[in-house]
Design a protein around this motif. Structure first.
Motif, PDB file in Angstrom:
ATOM      1  N   THR A 115      -9.532  46.908  16.991  1.00  0.00           N
ATOM      2  CA  THR A 115      -9.443  45.860  15.961  1.00  0.00           C
ATOM      3  C   THR A 115      -8.833  46.397  14.670  1.00  0.00           C
ATOM      4  OG1 THR A 115     -11.688  46.253  15.160  1.00  0.00           O
ATOM      5  CG2 THR A 115     -11.399  44.539  16.835  1.00  0.00           C
ATOM      6  N   LYS A 116      -8.814  47.707  14.510  1.00  0.00           N
ATOM      7  CA  LYS A 116      -8.241  48.311  13.308  1.00  0.00           C
ATOM      8  C   LYS A 116      -6.718  48.424  13.381  1.00  0.00           C
ATOM      9  CE  LYS A 116     -12.484  50.814  12.512  1.00  0.00           C
ATOM     10  NZ  LYS A 116     -13.186  52.069  12.634  1.00  0.00           N
ATOM     11  N   SER A 126      -1.835  43.981  13.994  1.00  0.00           N
ATOM     12  CA  SER A 126      -1.166  43.095  14.950  1.00  0.00           C
ATOM     13  C   SER A 126       0.162  42.580  14.417  1.00  0.00           C
ATOM     14  CB  SER A 126      -2.079  41.935  15.339  1.00  0.00           C
ATOM     15  OG  SER A 126      -2.419  41.187  14.200  1.00  0.00           O
ATOM     16  N   ASP A 181     -13.777  48.013  19.204  1.00  0.00           N
ATOM     17  CA  ASP A 181     -13.971  48.143  17.756  1.00  0.00           C
ATOM     18  C   ASP A 181     -12.846  48.969  17.129  1.00  0.00           C
ATOM     19  OD1 ASP A 181     -16.303  46.663  17.973  1.00  0.00           O
ATOM     20  OD2 ASP A 181     -17.633  48.414  17.882  1.00  0.00           O
TER      21      ASP A 181
END
Length: 150
Positions: free
Chosen positions: A61-62, A65, A58
């Motif tokens: 994901t912050k 990319s 989790d």
């Protein structure tokens, strides 16, 4: 409760490692029986409970990319991570790619590191301790400063 402790363990020829009871008690439960092994920093294997692995995922994901180093980290981390199920004797079978990544041989050291455990080749762990023993006070100060910035 944070994972703590240092445990010497042998790795057999099938890459099986017996988890110490204190670690099993802290990282597994009646409802949570799977673990995740993943590449750790400084060439160790990081071992997470399913809950800790999900919490890390989790947080990851912050990350953006759009940065190539972040993309490469995520590729390396997730492609080598694997779900493990301890057997009835409390042993896990480590993936060969992670054993090679960490340079594990027959003698390993498992250490608790708050939300995960790390599996080290014993001589590398002893070298890390020896190389940082004199720095403990300055490492403490740096950690406390980082805490204050949060």
């Amino acid at each position: 409760m944070p994972l703590t402790g240092t445990f010497e363990r042998s790795l057999d020829d099938k890459h099986r490692l017996a988890l110490p009871k204190p670690v099993r008690d802290q990282i597994l439960s009646d409802t949570e029986t799977t673990l995740y092994a993943a590449p750790g920093n400084d060439r160790c294997i990081a071992l997470y409970s399913a809950k800790s692995f999900q919490e890390l995922a989790d947080r990851l994901t912050k990350l953006s990319s759009a940065q190539s180093d972040v993309r490469n980290y995520l590729r390396m981390f997730y492609s080598q991570a694997e779900c493990l199920e301890p057997d009835k004797q409390g042993r896990i079978r480590l993936p060969a790619r992670l054993v090679a990544f960490a340079g594990l041989e027959s003698q390993t050291t498992l250490v608790g590191v708050r939300d995960h455990a790390e599996i080290w080749e014993t001589s590398r762990w002893e070298g890390l301790l020896a190389s940082h023993a004199d720095e403990f006070d300055s490492l403490t100060a740096a950690a406390m400063q980082a805490l204050e910035k949060q």
